[in-house]
Scaffold this motif. Structure first.
Motif, short mmCIF file in Angstrom:
data_model
loop_
_atom_site.label_atom_id
_atom_site.label_comp_id
_atom_site.label_asym_id
_atom_site.label_seq_id
_atom_site.Cartn_x
_atom_site.Cartn_y
_atom_site.Cartn_z
N HIS A 193 23.47 -16.92 -24.22
CA HIS A 193 22.31 -15.97 -25.34
C HIS A 193 22.36 -16.84 -26.61
O HIS A 193 21.64 -16.62 -27.49
CB HIS A 193 22.67 -14.77 -25.45
N LEU A 194 23.19 -17.73 -26.98
CA LEU A 194 23.47 -18.27 -28.10
C LEU A 194 23.69 -17.38 -29.33
O LEU A 194 23.20 -17.27 -30.47
CB LEU A 194 22.26 -19.20 -28.54
N PHE A 195 24.45 -16.44 -29.18
CA PHE A 195 24.84 -15.12 -30.08
C PHE A 195 25.69 -15.85 -31.09
O PHE A 195 26.67 -16.70 -30.74
CB PHE A 195 25.63 -14.04 -29.42
N ASP A 196 25.58 -15.52 -32.25
CA ASP A 196 26.51 -15.79 -33.18
C ASP A 196 27.90 -15.40 -33.06
O ASP A 196 28.12 -14.22 -32.32
CB ASP A 196 26.19 -15.38 -34.77
N LYS A 197 28.89 -16.00 -33.36
CA LYS A 197 30.26 -15.54 -33.10
C LYS A 197 30.53 -13.99 -33.73
O LYS A 197 31.12 -13.28 -33.38
CB LYS A 197 31.28 -16.42 -33.69
N GLU A 198 30.20 -14.13 -34.93
CA GLU A 198 30.18 -12.78 -35.89
C GLU A 198 28.64 -12.34 -35.89
O GLU A 198 27.73 -12.93 -36.59
CB GLU A 198 30.71 -12.89 -37.00
N MET A 199 28.33 -11.14 -35.78
CA MET A 199 27.02 -10.45 -36.06
C MET A 199 27.39 -8.93 -36.67
O MET A 199 28.54 -8.35 -36.29
CB MET A 199 26.27 -10.18 -34.63
N LEU A 200 26.72 -8.82 -37.57
CA LEU A 200 26.86 -7.24 -38.21
C LEU A 200 25.44 -6.69 -38.51
O LEU A 200 24.58 -7.46 -39.03
CB LEU A 200 27.44 -7.50 -39.44
N PHE A 201 25.44 -5.26 -38.41
CA PHE A 201 24.13 -4.57 -38.17
C PHE A 201 24.26 -3.36 -38.98
O PHE A 201 25.16 -2.74 -38.59
CB PHE A 201 23.40 -4.16 -36.79
N ASN A 202 23.47 -3.02 -39.87
CA ASN A 202 23.24 -1.63 -40.21
C ASN A 202 22.74 -0.80 -39.59
O ASN A 202 21.30 -0.87 -39.63
CB ASN A 202 22.90 -1.80 -41.86
N ILE A 203 23.34 0.04 -38.80
CA ILE A 203 22.62 0.77 -37.81
C ILE A 203 21.84 1.99 -38.25
O ILE A 203 20.62 2.05 -37.84
CB ILE A 203 23.83 1.32 -36.68
N LYS A 204 22.17 2.28 -39.58
CA LYS A 204 21.43 3.31 -40.20
C LYS A 204 19.88 2.87 -40.37
O LYS A 204 19.03 3.36 -40.48
CB LYS A 204 22.11 3.91 -41.31
N GLN A 205 19.99 1.64 -41.35
CA GLN A 205 18.77 0.86 -41.76
C GLN A 205 18.16 0.21 -40.52
O GLN A 205 16.95 -0.38 -40.74
CB GLN A 205 19.13 0.10 -42.92
N ASP A 206 18.75 -0.31 -39.68
CA ASP A 206 18.45 -1.29 -38.59
C ASP A 206 19.08 -0.89 -37.38
O ASP A 206 19.67 -1.92 -36.77
CB ASP A 206 18.82 -2.71 -39.05
N PRO A 207 18.43 0.28 -36.73
CA PRO A 207 18.89 0.81 -35.42
C PRO A 207 18.71 -0.14 -34.49
O PRO A 207 19.49 0.01 -33.49
CB PRO A 207 18.15 2.06 -35.43
#
Length: 513
Positions: free
Chosen positions: A397-411
């Motif tokens: 999937h070519l995911f980045d090694k590190e991913m970070l999501f603000n689940i409250k703002q970006d569910p």
């Protein structure tokens, strides 16, 4: 004491009315939620199917019980080794059903084909009665419900049972019968399902992205070939109409299951035992419906895959209560032990949330670590408003090694903000290492099964597929993505790696002479 556990495969809380979904997918489940406690941040520790249910029944994280994948060495639980007794740990209270059988004196019954589907026969440990519905998880509700009704007719009025039932209609391929129709045909799509989102997702690559929604295991590739047998599951999503087919197919599967669940409740009410029955409604995992660009699959360690519903209606306990604390699904065995005033198995990893059921008293974990090793190899940390994801094998999937999501703002996990929040990533990595150290010490084993998966060639649902998938990428004008995947996975192209080695050797020799 009567306990009905409804395991609704692949049902995401995001698609249930009691969790705020705008479509009327779950009127019967919603009624149970009004009578009980709804947990909004409830996660499977290990996804997908086999790792999740093994963790639940064994009470242990996959890193400890060893089963984190769908094939290879990590597709089986670890042997107990020299400490194994004549019965084995799972037989004498180490599994959830054997604990309820021996500790609580309940007659335990399983109605499910799951152990045969994934050869996870440890799942049977502790069930008095096993009814395999016989179609490896391809059952529809109309084939499962008669078995459930027959059992309830024969046993319902007894007061000492635990009945575990699997429904599969929300699992791909979506299979609600044609004559069920489409109750959502005239309803608008969810607000996120728009042209902008679709165009963004067309740039993604990998299995179950919009170009290839079907895994062809026989030919070891991913494809867009649709099945006439499953018209509710599209092979690709090119237009909003295709996107509607996908979302409606999933929602129809949930609504179809809900109708059948409602009929079980009706039967319990007819027998006068509904109000005396503990009802637990959950799932093994959720379903990515566009999160990370993936549709109709449960193949990542993210909120879409790993957050699951948990609704518990327990007579005499809290009613109509919503708990926002962080919990694992493997916290359930320890919780049941406290609710029944029994000592929990000391080998279990869970923490009780009985105080929520009894008093509505919060008992949230500070963070949870969730894992996925069947489609990708990822571990993620959910804490505060954040979801931190670390990828060890991207499943193409070519995911980045590190991913970070603000689940409250970006569910819906559309914006990776790892680069802008290194301090948050560092906090998450600290939690991940703390958890990993504790689990490795507790496992008394020097091997992390995630690395077993990597060592054996990668996650089962991606293993060895890249060459054939690469041909499709080239044929469909995506050679650039294929070249990037080859860089990410050089071991799948040994001739390329050998060439680089030879080139390096020649360079070194040229400097000698």
């Amino acid at each position: 004491m009567r306990v009905l556990f409804l395991d609704l495969d692949s049902v995401s809380p995001r698609h249930l009315g009691c969790y705020g979904y705008e479509r009327n997918t779950s009127p019967n489940i919603d009624k149970v939620a009004k009578k009980g406690v709804t947990f909004t941040n409830y996660y499977t520790s290990d996804a997908p199917c086999a790792p999740s249910r093994t963790a639940l029944m064994s009470g242990q994280f996959g890193i400890r019980n060893g089963l984190v994948g769908h094939g290879g060495t990590a597709g089986d639980m670890r042997h107990e080794g020299v400490d194994r007794t004549i019965f084995g740990r799972l037989s004498v209270g180490g599994s959830l059903p054997s604990f309820l059988q021996l500790g609580a004196g309940l007659n335990t019954t399983l109605i499910s084909p799951f152990p045969q589907r994934h050869a996870t026969y440890n799942f049977y440990a502790g069930f008095n009665e096993i009814i395999n519905t016989g179609k490896f998880g391809m059952e529809s509700a109309e084939q499962v419900s008669p078995v459930v009704h027959d059992w309830v007719e024969r046993n319902g009025e007894k007061d000492d049972w635990f009945l575990y039932v699997n429904y599969w209609d929300a699992h791909t391929p979506y299979r609600a019968p044609e004559d069920f129709g489409n109750p959502f045909a005239n309803e608008p799509l969810p607000s996120w399902a728009n042209e902008e989102t679709l165009e963004k997702h067309k740039k993604e690559v990998g299995p179950h992205t919009v170009h290839e929604l079907v895994i062809d295991h026989q030919n070891e590739t991913y494809t867009n070939v649709e099945s006439d047998q499953f018209p509710r599951s599209p092979g690709e999503i090119k237009t909003l109409d295709d996107l509607r087919t996908m979302i409606d197919g999933y929602d129809c599967g949930i609504r179809y299951v809900d109708d059948h669940v409602g009929k079980i409740f009706d039967l319990l009410e007819q027998k006068g035992i509904l109000d005396d029955t503990i009802i637990i409604i959950s799932a093994d995992h959720g379903e990515n419906m566009g999160q990370l660009g993936i549709y109709g699959e449960h193949g990542t360690a993210d909120d879409g895959t790993c957050r699951i519903p948990m609704i518990i209606s327990w007579p005499g306990m809290k009613e109509g209560f919503v708990d926002d604390g962080l919990h694992y699904h493997l916290d359930l065995p320890v919780t049941l032990a406290e609710m029944l005033d029994l000592p929990p198995c000391p080998d279990w990893d869970g923490e009780s949330f009985a105080s929520v059921l009894k008093e509505g008293k919060e008992c949230s974990r500070d963070y949870v670590v969730i894992s996925q090793c069947a489609h990708v190899a990822q571990r993620s940390v959910r804490f505060g408003d954040w979801l931190y994801m670390r990828t060890y094998h991207d499943g193409y999937h070519l995911f980045d090694k590190e991913m970070l999501f603000n689940i409250k703002q970006d569910p819906r996990e559309e914006h990776n903000v790892a680069a802008q929040n290194k301090d948050v990533c560092m906090e998450a990595v600290y939690y991940l290492h703390e958890w990993h150290d504790e689990m490795m010490f507790r496992s008394r084993n020097d091997v992390d099964p995630l690395w077993t998966v990597i060592k054996e060639g990668g996650p089962f649902h991606a293993k060895g597929f890249l060459k054939n998938y690469g041909e499709r990428l080239v044929q469909t004008g995506r050679e650039e993505q294929f070249n990037e995947l080859k860089k990410r996975h050089p071991n799948e192209f040994p001739e390329q790696a050998d060439y680089k080695r030879l080139e390096f050797d020649n360079l070194m020799r040229s400097r000698l002479f």
